[in-house]
Design a protein around this motif. Structure first.
Motif, PDB file in Angstrom:
ATOM      1  N   GLY A  41       0.787  -1.221   0.000  1.00  0.00           N
ATOM      2  CA  GLY A  41       0.000   0.000   0.000  1.00  0.00           C
ATOM      3  C   GLY A  41       0.819   1.271   0.000  1.00  0.00           C
ATOM      4  O   GLY A  41       0.276   2.360  -0.221  1.00  0.00           O
ATOM      5  N   THR A  42       2.119   1.163   0.220  1.00  0.00           N
ATOM      6  CA  THR A  42       2.970   2.356   0.265  1.00  0.00           C
ATOM      7  C   THR A  42       3.207   2.919  -1.127  1.00  0.00           C
ATOM      8  O   THR A  42       3.216   4.146  -1.323  1.00  0.00           O
ATOM      9  N   VAL A  43       3.395   2.040  -2.096  1.00  0.00           N
ATOM     10  CA  VAL A  43       3.638   2.439  -3.482  1.00  0.00           C
ATOM     11  C   VAL A  43       2.573   1.776  -4.348  1.00  0.00           C
ATOM     12  O   VAL A  43       2.549   0.556  -4.483  1.00  0.00           O
ATOM     13  N   ASP A  44       1.693   2.577  -4.907  1.00  0.00           N
ATOM     14  CA  ASP A  44       0.577   2.070  -5.700  1.00  0.00           C
ATOM     15  C   ASP A  44       1.073   1.609  -7.072  1.00  0.00           C
ATOM     16  O   ASP A  44       1.626   2.405  -7.848  1.00  0.00           O
ATOM     17  N   ALA A  45       0.867   0.340  -7.366  1.00  0.00           N
ATOM     18  CA  ALA A  45       1.336  -0.203  -8.642  1.00  0.00           C
ATOM     19  C   ALA A  45       0.684   0.506  -9.825  1.00  0.00           C
ATOM     20  O   ALA A  45       1.302   0.630 -10.891  1.00  0.00           O
ATOM     21  N   ALA A  46      -0.537   0.999  -9.662  1.00  0.00           N
ATOM     22  CA  ALA A  46      -1.220   1.674 -10.765  1.00  0.00           C
ATOM     23  C   ALA A  46      -0.512   2.971 -11.164  1.00  0.00           C
ATOM     24  O   ALA A  46      -0.631   3.433 -12.302  1.00  0.00           O
ATOM     25  N   THR A  47       0.227   3.548 -10.231  1.00  0.00           N
ATOM     26  CA  THR A  47       0.964   4.779 -10.512  1.00  0.00           C
ATOM     27  C   THR A  47       2.238   4.498 -11.296  1.00  0.00           C
ATOM     28  O   THR A  47       2.766   5.391 -11.973  1.00  0.00           O
ATOM     29  N   TYR A  48       2.720   3.258 -11.221  1.00  0.00           N
ATOM     30  CA  TYR A  48       3.981   2.885 -11.860  1.00  0.00           C
ATOM     31  C   TYR A  48       3.766   1.631 -12.717  1.00  0.00           C
ATOM     32  O   TYR A  48       4.348   0.577 -12.457  1.00  0.00           O
ATOM     33  N   PRO A  49       2.927   1.733 -13.752  1.00  0.00           N
ATOM     34  CA  PRO A  49       2.572   0.527 -14.519  1.00  0.00           C
ATOM     35  C   PRO A  49       3.742  -0.135 -15.234  1.00  0.00           C
ATOM     36  O   PRO A  49       3.782  -1.363 -15.358  1.00  0.00           O
ATOM     37  N   SER A  50       4.690   0.651 -15.698  1.00  0.00           N
ATOM     38  CA  SER A  50       5.837   0.063 -16.407  1.00  0.00           C
ATOM     39  C   SER A  50       6.714  -0.740 -15.461  1.00  0.00           C
ATOM     40  O   SER A  50       7.227  -1.811 -15.819  1.00  0.00           O
ATOM     41  N   LEU A  51       6.888  -0.243 -14.227  1.00  0.00           N
ATOM     42  CA  LEU A  51       7.672  -0.984 -13.237  1.00  0.00           C
ATOM     43  C   LEU A  51       6.937  -2.240 -12.802  1.00  0.00           C
ATOM     44  O   LEU A  51       7.559  -3.294 -12.611  1.00  0.00           O
ATOM     45  N   ALA A  52       5.631  -2.140 -12.634  1.00  0.00           N
ATOM     46  CA  ALA A  52       4.851  -3.321 -12.253  1.00  0.00           C
ATOM     47  C   ALA A  52       4.948  -4.396 -13.324  1.00  0.00           C
ATOM     48  O   ALA A  52       5.087  -5.594 -13.022  1.00  0.00           O
ATOM     49  N   ALA A  53       4.898  -3.981 -14.594  1.00  0.00           N
ATOM     50  CA  ALA A  53       5.005  -4.945 -15.695  1.00  0.00           C
ATOM     51  C   ALA A  53       6.398  -5.559 -15.754  1.00  0.00           C
ATOM     52  O   ALA A  53       6.551  -6.774 -15.974  1.00  0.00           O
ATOM     53  N   LEU A  54       7.417  -4.740 -15.575  1.00  0.00           N
ATOM     54  CA  LEU A  54       8.794  -5.253 -15.560  1.00  0.00           C
ATOM     55  C   LEU A  54       8.970  -6.263 -14.434  1.00  0.00           C
ATOM     56  O   LEU A  54       9.566  -7.336 -14.629  1.00  0.00           O
ATOM     57  N   SER A  55       8.459  -5.930 -13.263  1.00  0.00           N
ATOM     58  CA  SER A  55       8.571  -6.839 -12.121  1.00  0.00           C
ATOM     59  C   SER A  55       7.878  -8.166 -12.404  1.00  0.00           C
ATOM     60  O   SER A  55       8.436  -9.235 -12.138  1.00  0.00           O
ATOM     61  N   ALA A  56       6.676  -8.105 -12.947  1.00  0.00           N
ATOM     62  CA  ALA A  56       5.939  -9.346 -13.233  1.00  0.00           C
ATOM     63  C   ALA A  56       6.695 -10.212 -14.232  1.00  0.00           C
ATOM     64  O   ALA A  56       6.759 -11.448 -14.086  1.00  0.00           O
ATOM     65  N   ARG A  57       7.274  -9.589 -15.249  1.00  0.00           N
ATOM     66  CA  ARG A  57       8.031 -10.336 -16.252  1.00  0.00           C
ATOM     67  C   ARG A  57       9.266 -10.981 -15.627  1.00  0.00           C
ATOM     68  O   ARG A  57       9.582 -12.149 -15.886  1.00  0.00           O
ATOM     69  N   ALA A  58       9.958 -10.223 -14.787  1.00  0.00           N
ATOM     70  CA  ALA A  58      11.163 -10.748 -14.152  1.00  0.00           C
ATOM     71  C   ALA A  58      10.832 -11.848 -13.145  1.00  0.00           C
ATOM     72  O   ALA A  58      11.497 -12.894 -13.120  1.00  0.00           O
ATOM     73  N   GLU A  59       9.819 -11.613 -12.319  1.00  0.00           N
ATOM     74  CA  GLU A  59       9.503 -12.572 -11.258  1.00  0.00           C
ATOM     75  C   GLU A  59       9.029 -13.916 -11.796  1.00  0.00           C
ATOM     76  O   GLU A  59       9.053 -14.915 -11.082  1.00  0.00           O
TER      77      GLU A  59
END
Length: 208
Positions: A180-198
């Motif tokens: 809840g500290t960092v909203d993934a919706a605010t950083y969609p490119s980072l969220a996508a990168l993380s999902a791909r890497a993980e």
């Protein structure tokens, strides 16, 4: 080689994933600097995670020094940080911002989870939180720009680099330890990168 430290540390996890990405044989001993302080001190008197024990028994600490050493153990074309040129500068730039994000997230975790609530300093938390968001905002801008300019899957091209590993690790640590500290919706490119890497085996094999 042997890696000492818990994978709930972004710095230990970063090294573990780097070892796997470079296919360097190693052992892993998960010791906590908190719960296993005395056992850790027997290995490394400064009780610092990550600690890497090289094949000749040398102790290395600090994740960036360790990952630099590991790059030197493989052929130049396999290194996760390019040896020179614009690509190297780009990787170092992104890694610096990602490590700052990790540092600020760790600071918040320590303040909230280790310090009694009545001793927590809210102005300090707000300041560190601002730095955390600034780091992720810079990384989001870089990732979004890359996505717009090129179909390449990673931040600096077709190959995963240390930038991708460090950004993904910092993002996952923040999402997991500070929900809840960092909203993934605010950083969609980072969220996508993380999902791909993980989803990659090298990340799955070093779970947070």
């Amino acid at each position: 080689m042997k890696l000492i430290g818990m994978l709930d540390s972004p710095y230990v996890r970063r090294v573990a994933i780097t070892l796997a990405a470079l296919d360097i044989p190693h052992e892993r001993e998960q010791l906590s600097v908190f719960r296993h302080f005395d056992a850790f001190r027997e290995i490394n008197p400064i009780v610092k995670a990550p600690t890497l024990i090289t094949d000749d028994g040398t102790l290395l600490v600090e994740s960036t020094l360790i990952t630099d050493y590991l790059d030197g153990e493989v052929a130049p074309e396999r290194r996760l940080t390019p040896a020179d040129g614009a690509a190297r500068l780009r990787v170092l730039h992104l890694v610096g911002f990602a490590l700052t994000a990790a540092d600020k997230a760790v600071s918040i975790v320590y303040e909230q989870q280790l310090r009694p609530q009545d001793k927590q300093h809210q102005p300090w938390l707000e300041r560190v939180s601002g730095q955390l968001h600034a780091a992720f905002a810079a990384l989001e801008a870089a990732a979004a720009m890359r996505n717009a300019a090129s179909p390449a899957p990673w931040l600096v091209g077709e190959r995963m680099t240390q930038a991708d590993i460090t950004v993904a690790v910092a993002w996952r640590f923040t999402q997991h330890l500070l929900p809840g500290t960092v909203d993934a919706a605010t950083y969609p490119s980072l969220a996508a990168l993380s999902a791909r890497a993980e989803a990659l085996p090298i990340f799955v094999g070093a779970p947070l």
